[in-house]
Design a protein around this motif. Structure first.
Motif, short mmCIF file in Angstrom:
data_model
loop_
_atom_site.label_atom_id
_atom_site.label_comp_id
_atom_site.label_asym_id
_atom_site.label_seq_id
_atom_site.Cartn_x
_atom_site.Cartn_y
_atom_site.Cartn_z
N ASP A 1 0.72 -1.24 -0.06
CA ASP A 1 0.06 -0.07 -0.11
C ASP A 1 1.11 1.23 0.04
OD1 ASP A 1 -1.79 2.11 0.29
OD2 ASP A 1 -2.42 1.37 2.15
N GLU A 2 1.06 1.78 -1.09
CA GLU A 2 1.76 3.12 -1.26
C GLU A 2 1.64 4.08 -0.38
OE1 GLU A 2 3.70 5.84 -4.88
OE2 GLU A 2 1.97 4.41 -5.20
N SER A 3 0.55 4.22 0.23
CA SER A 3 0.14 5.50 1.06
C SER A 3 0.54 4.95 2.27
CB SER A 3 -1.52 5.56 0.93
OG SER A 3 -2.04 4.15 1.62
N SER A 4 0.73 3.87 2.68
CA SER A 4 1.25 3.62 4.09
C SER A 4 2.89 3.30 4.11
CB SER A 4 0.63 2.29 4.61
OG SER A 4 1.14 1.18 3.83
N LEU A 5 3.54 3.32 3.03
CA LEU A 5 5.09 3.15 2.84
C LEU A 5 5.85 4.30 3.48
CD1 LEU A 5 7.25 1.65 1.63
CD2 LEU A 5 6.95 2.93 -0.22
N GLU A 6 6.65 3.78 4.55
CA GLU A 6 7.47 4.62 5.15
C GLU A 6 8.76 4.24 4.63
OE1 GLU A 6 6.87 5.27 9.02
OE2 GLU A 6 4.56 5.14 8.85
N TYR A 7 9.70 4.81 3.91
CA TYR A 7 10.75 4.27 3.66
C TYR A 7 12.27 5.39 3.85
CZ TYR A 7 14.71 3.54 0.23
OH TYR A 7 15.91 3.50 -0.49
N ASN A 8 12.82 5.00 4.57
CA ASN A 8 14.17 6.10 4.78
C ASN A 8 15.42 5.68 4.63
OD1 ASN A 8 15.05 8.54 5.91
ND2 ASN A 8 15.36 7.56 7.92
N LEU A 9 16.24 6.49 3.76
CA LEU A 9 17.39 5.78 3.56
C LEU A 9 18.59 6.74 4.08
CD1 LEU A 9 19.31 3.69 1.96
CD2 LEU A 9 18.95 5.08 -0.02
N THR A 10 19.64 6.29 4.70
CA THR A 10 20.62 7.33 5.29
C THR A 10 21.77 6.76 4.74
OG1 THR A 10 21.10 6.22 7.33
CG2 THR A 10 19.36 7.85 7.26
N ALA A 11 23.05 7.30 4.77
CA ALA A 11 24.29 6.85 4.43
C ALA A 11 24.56 5.56 5.15
CB ALA A 11 25.21 8.00 4.83
N THR A 12 24.01 5.34 6.42
CA THR A 12 24.53 4.15 7.12
C THR A 12 23.32 3.38 7.44
OG1 THR A 12 24.19 5.39 9.10
CG2 THR A 12 26.46 5.66 8.03
N SER A 13 22.12 3.30 6.94
CA SER A 13 20.97 2.70 7.44
C SER A 13 19.84 2.65 6.28
CB SER A 13 20.59 2.92 8.76
OG SER A 13 20.11 4.16 8.99
N ILE A 14 18.97 2.05 6.67
CA ILE A 14 17.68 1.62 5.71
C ILE A 14 16.58 1.37 6.67
CG2 ILE A 14 18.30 -0.63 4.97
CD1 ILE A 14 16.58 0.21 2.56
N SER A 15 15.44 2.11 6.58
CA SER A 15 14.37 1.51 7.39
C SER A 15 13.14 1.55 6.36
CB SER A 15 14.04 2.44 8.56
OG SER A 15 13.55 3.71 8.04
N PHE A 16 12.14 0.46 6.59
CA PHE A 16 11.11 0.29 5.77
C PHE A 16 9.77 -0.22 6.87
CE2 PHE A 16 8.30 -2.75 4.11
CZ PHE A 16 7.80 -2.34 2.80
N LYS A 17 8.81 0.51 6.43
CA LYS A 17 7.45 0.23 6.97
C LYS A 17 6.26 0.26 5.81
CE LYS A 17 4.81 1.08 11.21
NZ LYS A 17 4.77 1.92 12.44
N ALA A 18 5.55 -0.69 6.12
CA ALA A 18 4.52 -0.73 4.86
C ALA A 18 3.26 -1.55 5.36
CB ALA A 18 4.79 -0.74 3.44
N LYS A 19 1.92 -1.32 4.66
CA LYS A 19 0.95 -2.27 4.95
C LYS A 19 1.06 -3.07 3.56
CE LYS A 19 -1.78 0.12 8.29
NZ LYS A 19 -3.02 0.62 8.58
N ALA A 20 0.59 -4.25 3.47
CA ALA A 20 0.45 -4.94 2.25
C ALA A 20 -0.45 -5.86 2.11
CB ALA A 20 1.98 -5.46 1.68
N GLY A 21 -0.86 -6.44 1.16
CA GLY A 21 -1.83 -7.56 0.81
C GLY A 21 -3.30 -7.08 1.09
#
Length: 216
Positions: free
Chosen positions: A33-53
């Motif tokens: 679900d693109e509206s719920s997607l929380e994606y954060n990329l930094t030089a040292t890390s990555i985080s992801f959160k979303a609803k799907a299905g």
């Protein structure tokens, strides 16, 4: 309950070409679900959160990279199957990273993407590596094309062609036009008159035996 999505990764390395010094990361999660997607990329890390299905289940993960990446030259694309990332390594080097994460911890959801992995000494045989994840996503279009299955359509046409040949050989007139091909399907019925050698020897075998018996 928040779950971990499957994360696949592969890499390329180069000490001269920045575009070939990358990480290829795929968050293998259908129907995000693109509206719920929380994606954060930094030089040292990555985080992801979303609803799907269809049930809107929550998925999330956080990873610290083995070495720095360059968010400015990293890209992401979302399709119906996955979130596809091309992350540019900060430092140009010919050696591969030994792992994706900073800590040597076994994450069950983090796996090597063998479909995209290439050994260090075989990188030269791969063309346009920076486009490879896009090709995978283009594969969705390809999958759509596969839905049409052009090749299968060809097979269907082939089946009709064979049926046509069979009908022609059964009719008797078209067999000669295709050479010996119809004989494979209609050899016993249509080829006896032409195959004088083998067929006549088999057919003529019994009569001499029958003629010989009365003579005795």
């Amino acid at each position: 309950m928040v779950q971990h999505p499957e994360v696949l990764w592969a890499q390329r390395s180069s000490d001269t070409d920045e575009e070939k010094n990358i990480l290829i990361v795929t968050v293998n999660l259908p129907d995000i679900d693109e509206s719920s997607l929380e994606y954060n990329l930094t030089a040292t890390s990555i985080s992801f959160k979303a609803k799907a299905g269809s049930q809107g289940k929550e998925y999330a993960f956080d990873l610290d990279f083995f070495a720095p990446v360059d968010p400015q030259y990293s890209t992401k694309r979302l399709n119906s199957r996955s979130l596809n990332l091309v992350l540019r390594k900060k430092e140009k080097q010919s050696e591969y990273w030994p792992r994706l994460t900073k800590e040597k911890v076994k994450n069950a959801f983090l796996k090597t993407d063998f479909s995209k992995w290439v050994d260090e000494d075989e990188q030269g045989s791969v063309e346009d590596v920076s486009e490879e994840p896009d090709l995978d996503m283009g594969g969705m279009g390809g999958m759509g094309g596969m839905g049409g299955m052009g090749g299968m359509g060809g097979m269907g046409g082939g089946m009709d062609f064979e049926k046509m040949m069979a009908q022609m050989s059964a009719g008797g007139g078209g067999g000669g036009g295709f050479g010996g091909m119809p004989d494979f399907g209609a050899g016993p019925s249509g080829s006896g008159a032409q195959d004088d050698g083998d067929d006549d020897s088999d057919d003529d075998g019994p009569p001499p035996l029958e003629d010989a018996e009365p003579g005795k």
